[in-house]
Design a protein around this motif. Sequence first.
Motif, PDB file in Angstrom:
ATOM      1  N   ASP A   1      54.437  38.880  42.798  1.00 26.97           N
ATOM      2  CA  ASP A   1      55.189  37.665  43.086  1.00 26.97           C
ATOM      3  C   ASP A   1      54.468  36.806  44.113  1.00 26.97           C
ATOM      4  OD1 ASP A   1      55.669  38.855  45.549  1.00 26.97           O
ATOM      5  OD2 ASP A   1      57.690  39.471  45.026  1.00 26.97           O
ATOM      6  N   TRP A   2      54.944  35.583  44.251  1.00 28.48           N
ATOM      7  CA  TRP A   2      54.332  34.633  45.160  1.00 28.48           C
ATOM      8  C   TRP A   2      54.392  35.109  46.608  1.00 28.48           C
ATOM      9  CZ3 TRP A   2      50.983  31.121  46.067  1.00 28.48           C
ATOM     10  CH2 TRP A   2      51.072  30.308  47.190  1.00 28.48           C
ATOM     11  N   GLU A   3      55.505  35.683  46.996  1.00 29.35           N
ATOM     12  CA  GLU A   3      55.656  36.129  48.379  1.00 29.35           C
ATOM     13  C   GLU A   3      54.589  37.159  48.755  1.00 29.35           C
ATOM     14  OE1 GLU A   3      58.254  35.926  46.229  1.00 29.35           O
ATOM     15  OE2 GLU A   3      59.175  34.148  47.110  1.00 29.35           O
ATOM     16  N   THR A   4      54.315  38.069  47.848  1.00 26.00           N
ATOM     17  CA  THR A   4      53.273  39.074  48.086  1.00 26.00           C
ATOM     18  C   THR A   4      51.909  38.400  48.219  1.00 26.00           C
ATOM     19  OG1 THR A   4      54.534  40.733  46.864  1.00 26.00           O
ATOM     20  CG2 THR A   4      52.179  41.157  47.166  1.00 26.00           C
ATOM     21  N   TRP A   5      51.602  37.533  47.269  1.00 29.94           N
ATOM     22  CA  TRP A   5      50.317  36.828  47.291  1.00 29.94           C
ATOM     23  C   TRP A   5      50.172  36.017  48.582  1.00 29.94           C
ATOM     24  CZ3 TRP A   5      45.747  37.027  45.103  1.00 29.94           C
ATOM     25  CH2 TRP A   5      44.885  35.943  45.215  1.00 29.94           C
TER      26      TRP A   5
ATOM     27  N   TRP B   1      49.331  38.066  51.576  1.00 26.27           N
ATOM     28  CA  TRP B   1      47.918  38.441  51.578  1.00 26.27           C
ATOM     29  C   TRP B   1      47.060  37.279  52.071  1.00 26.27           C
ATOM     30  CZ3 TRP B   1      47.656  40.927  46.033  1.00 26.27           C
ATOM     31  CH2 TRP B   1      48.396  42.120  46.037  1.00 26.27           C
ATOM     32  N   LEU B   2      47.388  36.062  51.636  1.00 30.63           N
ATOM     33  CA  LEU B   2      46.632  34.890  52.076  1.00 30.63           C
ATOM     34  C   LEU B   2      46.722  34.714  53.593  1.00 30.63           C
ATOM     35  CD1 LEU B   2      47.558  32.217  49.374  1.00 30.63           C
ATOM     36  CD2 LEU B   2      45.363  33.383  49.643  1.00 30.63           C
ATOM     37  N   ILE B   3      47.882  34.980  54.145  1.00 31.06           N
ATOM     38  CA  ILE B   3      48.092  34.846  55.589  1.00 31.06           C
ATOM     39  C   ILE B   3      47.325  35.923  56.350  1.00 31.06           C
ATOM     40  CG2 ILE B   3      49.843  35.051  57.414  1.00 31.06           C
ATOM     41  CD1 ILE B   3      51.795  33.714  55.359  1.00 31.06           C
ATOM     42  N   LYS B   4      47.350  37.150  55.835  1.00 31.59           N
ATOM     43  CA  LYS B   4      46.714  38.274  56.529  1.00 31.59           C
ATOM     44  C   LYS B   4      45.198  38.312  56.368  1.00 31.59           C
ATOM     45  CE  LYS B   4      50.747  41.239  55.939  1.00 31.59           C
ATOM     46  NZ  LYS B   4      51.316  42.321  55.131  1.00 31.59           N
ATOM     47  N   LYS B   5      44.688  37.676  55.306  1.00 33.98           N
ATOM     48  CA  LYS B   5      43.262  37.782  54.994  1.00 33.98           C
ATOM     49  C   LYS B   5      42.649  36.381  54.850  1.00 33.98           C
ATOM     50  CE  LYS B   5      44.194  42.080  52.572  1.00 33.98           C
ATOM     51  NZ  LYS B   5      43.728  42.965  53.589  1.00 33.98           N
ATOM     52  N   PRO B   6      42.118  35.834  55.954  1.00 34.23           N
ATOM     53  CA  PRO B   6      41.550  34.478  55.917  1.00 34.23           C
ATOM     54  C   PRO B   6      40.442  34.300  54.873  1.00 34.23           C
ATOM     55  CG  PRO B   6      41.721  35.258  58.178  1.00 34.23           C
ATOM     56  CD  PRO B   6      42.050  36.419  57.291  1.00 34.23           C
TER      57      PRO B   6
ATOM     58  N   ARG C   1      41.908  33.397  51.573  1.00 37.45           N
ATOM     59  CA  ARG C   1      42.313  31.986  51.497  1.00 37.45           C
ATOM     60  C   ARG C   1      41.129  31.131  51.043  1.00 37.45           C
ATOM     61  NH1 ARG C   1      46.873  28.926  51.397  1.00 37.45           N
ATOM     62  NH2 ARG C   1      47.809  30.252  52.965  1.00 37.45           N
ATOM     63  N   GLU C   2      39.940  31.408  51.591  1.00 40.49           N
ATOM     64  CA  GLU C   2      38.733  30.672  51.192  1.00 40.49           C
ATOM     65  C   GLU C   2      38.432  30.880  49.706  1.00 40.49           C
ATOM     66  OE1 GLU C   2      34.957  30.945  53.302  1.00 40.49           O
ATOM     67  OE2 GLU C   2      36.121  31.079  55.163  1.00 40.49           O
ATOM     68  N   LYS C   3      38.489  32.128  49.271  1.00 39.96           N
ATOM     69  CA  LYS C   3      38.220  32.439  47.863  1.00 39.96           C
ATOM     70  C   LYS C   3      39.271  31.805  46.956  1.00 39.96           C
ATOM     71  CE  LYS C   3      35.949  36.827  48.849  1.00 39.96           C
ATOM     72  NZ  LYS C   3      36.058  38.293  48.758  1.00 39.96           N
ATOM     73  N   TYR C   4      40.517  31.813  47.404  1.00 40.00           N
ATOM     74  CA  TYR C   4      41.624  31.198  46.659  1.00 40.00           C
ATOM     75  C   TYR C   4      41.376  29.701  46.489  1.00 40.00           C
ATOM     76  CZ  TYR C   4      46.457  29.431  46.077  1.00 40.00           C
ATOM     77  OH  TYR C   4      47.588  28.787  45.663  1.00 40.00           O
ATOM     78  N   ASN C   5      41.025  29.024  47.582  1.00 37.97           N
ATOM     79  CA  ASN C   5      40.761  27.583  47.509  1.00 37.97           C
ATOM     80  C   ASN C   5      39.579  27.278  46.594  1.00 37.97           C
ATOM     81  OD1 ASN C   5      42.904  26.868  49.166  1.00 37.97           O
ATOM     82  ND2 ASN C   5      41.678  27.013  51.017  1.00 37.97           N
ATOM     83  N   GLN C   6      38.541  28.097  46.655  1.00 38.08           N
ATOM     84  CA  GLN C   6      37.384  27.893  45.787  1.00 38.08           C
ATOM     85  C   GLN C   6      37.761  28.109  44.321  1.00 38.08           C
ATOM     86  OE1 GLN C   6      34.157  26.782  46.637  1.00 38.08           O
ATOM     87  NE2 GLN C   6      34.186  26.519  44.436  1.00 38.08           N
TER      88      GLN C   6
END
Length: 133
Positions: A35-39, A42-47, A50-55
Amino acid sequence: MAPKSKYTKELVETVLQELARGKSIRAALKVVSIDWETWRSWLIKKPDLREKYNQAKEDGIEYSMAEVDEVAKNAVKKSSESKMDMANVKAIDTFIKHKQWMASKLAAKKYGDRTQMEIGNMKDQSFSIKWDK
């Protein structure tokens, strides 16, 4: 709400690959059943995530725009062969406009309509503009 999933490199890589192929985050998360909350946690805990997600999102926009180009070229080819009716033309037009609109919102600097003009100079010196009647 789906149960919390354990963070794994493979699961994250699958989500990122789906995003890079133009899928929405909702569709990508559905593939791996998280779910979105889990994802988001993870984005908050692992900077670095977040970079890989944005890319991956950027790559997905590029992928979608390449798809638009392909659809448009195929439509032109089929229309020159008289293999298209007006319903198909309208559907393709709607598809292309939707993809362009999405890209203009998700990557405004690259695909958005510029509605303002920036005036400046390289040395940040003041300057004036004069209009004569």
